[in-house]
Design a protein around this motif. Structure first.
Motif, PDB file in Angstrom:
ATOM      1  N   ASP A  38     -31.669   7.078  -8.512  1.00  0.00           N
ATOM      2  CA  ASP A  38     -33.051   6.627  -8.308  1.00  0.00           C
ATOM      3  C   ASP A  38     -33.223   5.148  -8.593  1.00  0.00           C
ATOM      4  O   ASP A  38     -34.029   4.477  -7.968  1.00  0.00           O
ATOM      5  CB  ASP A  38     -33.997   7.417  -9.225  1.00  0.00           C
ATOM      6  N   ALA A  39     -32.452   4.647  -9.577  1.00  0.00           N
ATOM      7  CA  ALA A  39     -32.661   3.265 -10.011  1.00  0.00           C
ATOM      8  C   ALA A  39     -32.098   2.245  -9.021  1.00  0.00           C
ATOM      9  O   ALA A  39     -32.315   1.049  -9.170  1.00  0.00           O
ATOM     10  CB  ALA A  39     -32.015   3.054 -11.381  1.00  0.00           C
ATOM     11  N   VAL A  40     -31.378   2.717  -8.012  1.00  0.00           N
ATOM     12  CA  VAL A  40     -30.761   1.780  -7.060  1.00  0.00           C
ATOM     13  C   VAL A  40     -31.669   1.608  -5.843  1.00  0.00           C
ATOM     14  O   VAL A  40     -31.835   2.521  -5.045  1.00  0.00           O
ATOM     15  CB  VAL A  40     -29.368   2.272  -6.615  1.00  0.00           C
ATOM     16  N   VAL A  51     -27.218  -2.807  -1.167  1.00  0.00           N
ATOM     17  CA  VAL A  51     -27.600  -2.561  -2.557  1.00  0.00           C
ATOM     18  C   VAL A  51     -27.893  -3.885  -3.247  1.00  0.00           C
ATOM     19  O   VAL A  51     -27.137  -4.849  -3.105  1.00  0.00           O
ATOM     20  CB  VAL A  51     -26.457  -1.821  -3.286  1.00  0.00           C
ATOM     21  N   ASP A  52     -29.004  -3.913  -3.976  1.00  0.00           N
ATOM     22  CA  ASP A  52     -29.325  -5.084  -4.799  1.00  0.00           C
ATOM     23  C   ASP A  52     -28.230  -5.229  -5.863  1.00  0.00           C
ATOM     24  O   ASP A  52     -28.009  -4.313  -6.655  1.00  0.00           O
ATOM     25  CB  ASP A  52     -30.701  -4.825  -5.436  1.00  0.00           C
ATOM     26  N   GLY A  58     -26.840  -4.208 -16.746  1.00  0.00           N
ATOM     27  CA  GLY A  58     -27.087  -3.703 -18.103  1.00  0.00           C
ATOM     28  C   GLY A  58     -26.854  -2.208 -18.243  1.00  0.00           C
ATOM     29  O   GLY A  58     -26.872  -1.672 -19.347  1.00  0.00           O
ATOM     30  N   GLU A  59     -26.659  -1.508 -17.114  1.00  0.00           N
ATOM     31  CA  GLU A  59     -26.400  -0.061 -17.175  1.00  0.00           C
ATOM     32  C   GLU A  59     -24.887   0.184 -17.218  1.00  0.00           C
ATOM     33  O   GLU A  59     -24.089  -0.701 -16.911  1.00  0.00           O
ATOM     34  CB  GLU A  59     -26.970   0.636 -15.939  1.00  0.00           C
ATOM     35  N   ALA A  77     -20.641  -2.953  -7.559  1.00  0.00           N
ATOM     36  CA  ALA A  77     -21.539  -3.778  -6.744  1.00  0.00           C
ATOM     37  C   ALA A  77     -23.016  -3.568  -7.086  1.00  0.00           C
ATOM     38  O   ALA A  77     -23.880  -4.305  -6.606  1.00  0.00           O
ATOM     39  CB  ALA A  77     -21.305  -3.485  -5.260  1.00  0.00           C
ATOM     40  N   THR A  78     -23.320  -2.582  -7.923  1.00  0.00           N
ATOM     41  CA  THR A  78     -24.722  -2.386  -8.343  1.00  0.00           C
ATOM     42  C   THR A  78     -25.065  -3.274  -9.537  1.00  0.00           C
ATOM     43  O   THR A  78     -26.202  -3.271  -9.996  1.00  0.00           O
ATOM     44  CB  THR A  78     -24.969  -0.928  -8.781  1.00  0.00           C
ATOM     45  N   GLY A  79     -24.051  -3.980 -10.079  1.00  0.00           N
ATOM     46  CA  GLY A  79     -24.292  -4.804 -11.261  1.00  0.00           C
ATOM     47  C   GLY A  79     -24.019  -4.072 -12.563  1.00  0.00           C
ATOM     48  O   GLY A  79     -24.053  -4.677 -13.638  1.00  0.00           O
ATOM     49  N   ALA A  80     -23.746  -2.762 -12.478  1.00  0.00           N
ATOM     50  CA  ALA A  80     -23.473  -1.989 -13.700  1.00  0.00           C
ATOM     51  C   ALA A  80     -22.066  -2.279 -14.207  1.00  0.00           C
ATOM     52  O   ALA A  80     -21.199  -2.728 -13.452  1.00  0.00           O
ATOM     53  CB  ALA A  80     -23.589  -0.489 -13.399  1.00  0.00           C
TER      54      ALA A  80
END
Ligand SMILES: C[S@@+](CC[C@H](N)C(=O)[O-])C[C@H]1O[C@@H](n2cnc3c(N)ncnc32)[C@H](O)[C@@H]1O
Length: 294
Positions: A38-40, A51-52, A58-59, A77-80
């Motif tokens: 959901d957070a993506v 994907v942003d 931070g996750e 690639a989601t930054g996690a």
């Protein structure tokens, strides 16, 4: 994004079905998997969802069975930050080489080990294309973590996870899954999406953690009681309680039957909703006392 076929070439591996190795090679499926969280947030790109890259900054994500890292790449690639658990030593060595920058930056942790045994870190979600021979054991290590899951399973297994009471697929797996989460199938995936193709169809299940509407004093007893009753799914609950005391651990199953509502005892287990199993388990627990050693 890394090309899954090129990853296979660079790793110098062919999936070995005897080691539960069916690598996802369909880019579109790979790209979609993180977007089921959901957070993506995604926007429509030319080649599918974009994907942003800060969506999950931070996750911390957990991936079981990363193989050559095609999905790992999409999760990063989601930054996690990502922790992966892989049993195959050669694949572990390859992942550390292929993703050396991410490992050095502390964004990727590669754990060599069996997902049934290793200690999982604290994570905010798990996205995995699971090894099917251990998918049940792994799922029931992941579900109690209480975080969102997006996992690939055999389709038949996925259908049992999400099944509703009164259907032929409804069983112990459906009740146990719903005890922890709200599950749904978000996509079915054909064998050709994998290399080598498995013999069966697959499906992606998303679970959102939830607190059940009922209460049970003891999760372990509740799950054992459900398991016991479903070994007798063609019998009434009344007979099931009496016949399965060796599994549920009840000392006095007759007393439980006497105390339980007739409306529940006369049903078959596959007609009981999770809340009704909880009602019976609570009655059983109160009769047997709560000082048992589970
Ligand atoms: C179905 S493949 C998925 C690979 C990759 N995620 C992909 O989508 O291409 C399953 C992976 O799990 C690994 N594996 C099998 N059993 C395992 C276990 N018990 N614990 C951890 N990894 C396991 C296999 O070596 C393989 O890399």
């Amino acid at each position: 994004m890394r090309d899954p076929d090129e990853l296979l070439v660079r790793a110098g591996v062919r999936g070995n079905p005897d080691r539960d190795q069916h690598f996802l090679v369909d880019d579109r499926v790979l790209d979609r998997l993180p977007t089921y969280l959901d957070a993506v947030d995604t926007t429509d790109g030319d080649d599918g969802p974009a994907v942003d890259p800060t969506a999950l900054a931070g996750e911390h994500l957990l991936e079981i069975g990363p193989g050559t890292g095609a999905l790992t790449d999409r999760l990063l690639a989601t930054g996690a930050s990502v922790t992966v658990v892989e049993r195959d030593r050669d694949l572990v060595a390859f992942l550390k080489r292929e993703f050396a920058d991410e490992v050095d930056a502390g964004r990727l942790t590669v754990i060599e080990g069996d997902a049934l045994d290793v200690e999982f870190p604290d994570v905010s979600a798990s996205v995995s294309n699971l090894p099917y021979s251990v998918s049940s054991g792994v799922a029931f290590r992941l579900l109690p973590l209480g975080v969102p899951l997006v996992c690939m399973f055999q389709k038949e297994f996925a259908e049992r996870m999400v099944a509703e009471p009164g259907t032929s697929a409804y069983g112990r797996l459906s009740v146990s899954t719903r005890h922890y989460a709200a599950p749904e199938i978000v996509e079915t995936v054909p064998p050709e999406a994998f290399s080598p193709p498995p013999a069966v169809e697959s499906a992606v299940v998303r679970t959102r953690p939830r607190t059940p509407s009922y209460e049970v004093a003891d999760d372990a007893f509740f799950l054992r009681f459900v398991k016991a009753l479903f070994t007798q799914r063609r019998k009434t609950v009344r007979n099931g309680i009496r016949n399965t005391a060796h599994i549920s651990g009840l000392d006095d199953p007759d007393a439980v039957v006497d105390a339980a509502p007739e409306a529940l005892c006369s049903k078959r287990p596959d007609a009981l909703a999770p809340a009704e199993f909880a009602e019976l388990a609570t009655i059983a627990r109160s009769i047997e006392g709560n000082d048992r050693d589970d």
